[in-house]
Design a protein around this motif. Structure first.
Motif, PDB file in Angstrom:
ATOM      1  N   LYS A   4       0.849  -1.194   0.000  1.00  0.00           N
ATOM      2  CA  LYS A   4       0.000   0.000   0.000  1.00  0.00           C
ATOM      3  C   LYS A   4       0.883   1.243   0.000  1.00  0.00           C
ATOM      4  CE  LYS A   4      -3.968  -2.104   0.286  1.00  0.00           C
ATOM      5  NZ  LYS A   4      -4.950  -2.008  -0.784  1.00  0.00           N
ATOM      6  N   GLU A   8      -2.623   5.548   0.909  1.00  0.00           N
ATOM      7  CA  GLU A   8      -3.611   4.508   1.197  1.00  0.00           C
ATOM      8  C   GLU A   8      -3.594   4.115   2.678  1.00  0.00           C
ATOM      9  OE1 GLU A   8      -3.975   1.835  -2.828  1.00  0.00           O
ATOM     10  OE2 GLU A   8      -2.023   1.825  -1.798  1.00  0.00           O
ATOM     11  N   PHE A  12      -6.663   4.733   5.280  1.00  0.00           N
ATOM     12  CA  PHE A  12      -7.205   3.581   5.998  1.00  0.00           C
ATOM     13  C   PHE A  12      -7.200   3.829   7.503  1.00  0.00           C
ATOM     14  CE2 PHE A  12      -6.513  -0.376   8.332  1.00  0.00           C
ATOM     15  CZ  PHE A  12      -7.660  -1.075   7.982  1.00  0.00           C
ATOM     16  N   LYS A  16     -10.917   4.128   8.463  1.00  0.00           N
ATOM     17  CA  LYS A  16     -11.401   2.772   8.757  1.00  0.00           C
ATOM     18  C   LYS A  16     -10.886   2.221  10.086  1.00  0.00           C
ATOM     19  CE  LYS A  16     -13.147   2.227   4.539  1.00  0.00           C
ATOM     20  NZ  LYS A  16     -14.531   2.289   4.269  1.00  0.00           N
ATOM     21  N   GLN A  80      -2.837  -5.377   1.743  1.00  0.00           N
ATOM     22  CA  GLN A  80      -4.254  -5.615   2.022  1.00  0.00           C
ATOM     23  C   GLN A  80      -4.431  -6.647   3.139  1.00  0.00           C
ATOM     24  OE1 GLN A  80      -6.776  -3.792   0.583  1.00  0.00           O
ATOM     25  NE2 GLN A  80      -8.057  -4.782   2.137  1.00  0.00           N
ATOM     26  N   PHE A  83      -4.669  -4.732   6.319  1.00  0.00           N
ATOM     27  CA  PHE A  83      -5.968  -4.057   6.429  1.00  0.00           C
ATOM     28  C   PHE A  83      -7.076  -5.041   6.798  1.00  0.00           C
ATOM     29  CE2 PHE A  83      -5.054  -0.273   3.303  1.00  0.00           C
ATOM     30  CZ  PHE A  83      -4.039   0.160   4.121  1.00  0.00           C
TER      31      PHE A  83
END
Length: 95
Positions: A4, A8, A12, A16, A80, A83
């Motif tokens: 990432k 990003e 995040f 998030k 990812q 995440f």
């Protein structure tokens, strides 16, 4: 797996996963519990998630505190996979 970008990761963490902080290497969060036993129960729940995802965080337990650090060692960065695991960990403990 593709790393990432800093943008990003920043988005995040802010949108998030606001309890998580990025330190230029890993994404980290500290959790505090009422007892050592509660901290261990949390770590055991994380172990199940980590095995499911085939992705394992660094875990530091200090009595009633648990510090988690995530990065994808195979990619030498944040991916990812990090995440996805963070989102699942956050379902175990909202704050």
């Amino acid at each position: 797996m593709k790393n990432k970008t800093l943008e990003e990761i920043t988005v995040f963490c802010s949108e998030k996963a606001p309890h998580w902080k990025y330190n230029e290497e890993k994404i980290q969060r500290k959790f505090t519990f009422p007892s050592f036993e509660a901290a261990l129960d949390f770590v055991n729940a994380i172990a199940i998630l980590a095995e499911k995802h085939h992705h394992h965080p660094e875990i530091l337990i200090q009595f009633n505190e648990v510090v988690l650090q995530l990065s994808t060692h195979d990619s030498d960065g944040i991916t990812q996979k990090d995440f996805d695991l963070i989102k699942e960990i956050d379902t175990l403990r909202k704050n």
